[in-house]
Design an enzyme around this catalytic site. Structure first.
Site, short mmCIF file in Angstrom:
data_model
loop_
_atom_site.label_atom_id
_atom_site.label_comp_id
_atom_site.label_asym_id
_atom_site.label_seq_id
_atom_site.Cartn_x
_atom_site.Cartn_y
_atom_site.Cartn_z
CG PHE A 46 5.47 -6.12 27.42
CD1 PHE A 46 4.76 -7.32 27.36
CD2 PHE A 46 5.33 -5.24 26.37
CE1 PHE A 46 3.94 -7.61 26.29
CE2 PHE A 46 4.52 -5.52 25.28
CZ PHE A 46 3.83 -6.72 25.25
CB ALA A 47 8.90 -8.29 32.41
CD GLU A 48 12.44 -6.68 32.08
OE1 GLU A 48 12.65 -6.65 33.30
OE2 GLU A 48 11.94 -7.66 31.52
CB THR A 49 9.56 -1.13 27.25
OG1 THR A 49 8.22 -1.55 27.53
CG2 THR A 49 9.59 -0.42 25.90
CG HIS A 78 13.08 -10.97 28.04
ND1 HIS A 78 13.28 -10.46 29.30
CD2 HIS A 78 11.89 -10.50 27.60
CE1 HIS A 78 12.24 -9.69 29.61
NE2 HIS A 78 11.39 -9.70 28.60
#
Length: 182
Positions: A46-49, A78
């Site tokens: 994902f873009a971020e974890t 987010h």
């Protein structure tokens, strides 16, 4: 030896599945080694974890860190909102949850009707220009550009349609440094 790690896939900024901005949220009792966190974020892709542990220091409810598939980052709205959503969902009597971060200070997520509200730190910026970055964003000329010496760049476009039509050259942006673009 297999270890079970709680994992959630949350679509922030959306009222339906498979829309919005996806983030993974993972909760631990203590911090795994940084290379383990990085490997998990890379596998999640994902873009971020967002990674969480209880805050033993008492400054907040939880410690929070964010990783992209490539590196740890300073701030992610987010994924913070997604973390608050999960934690508040697990404790329905709570109205807010606080996070201590390594690079962005204290953050809060509050219950707000059927959704959540996120409080982020104010980041002071100055009007600026950055032609190389604007070209790498792959869109029209913005109305305004504001920058912060700590690596935050805010680019204001005339419309949502212009933002959605951007075609960023991520390699070119990455070559300019580690700025976060908003």
């Amino acid at each position: 030896m297999m270890t079970t790690v709680p994992y959630w896939h949350v679509d922030a900024f959306s009222d339906r599945p498979f829309a919005g901005n996806p983030a993974a949220v993972m909760v631990f009792d203590t911090w795994p080694a940084d290379p383990v966190l990085q490997a998990m974020a890379e596998e999640n892709n994902f873009a971020e974890t967002a990674f969480l542990i209880p805050d033993a220091g008492g400054a907040a409810d939880w410690e929070l860190r964010w990783f992209t598939p490539a590196c740890e980052i300073r701030l992610c709205g987010h994924a913070t909102l997604a973390s608050g959503h999960i934690l508040l969902g697990r404790e329905p009597r709570r109205d807010r949850v606080t996070f201590r971060t390594r690079l962005s200070g204290l953050l809060e997520v509050h219950r707000d009707g059927t959704g959540s509200r996120l409080a982020l730190p104010a980041i002071r910026t100055q009007p600026s220009t950055w032609p190389e970055a604007i070209a790498a964003l792959g869109g029209p000329e913005p109305l305004e550009v504001h920058r912060n010496p700590d690596g935050y760049t805010i680019v204001l476009f005339e419309s949502e349609a212009q933002v959605r039509a951007l075609a960023p050259d991520f390699r070119a942006l990455g070559a300019l440094g580690g700025d976060l673009f908003i």
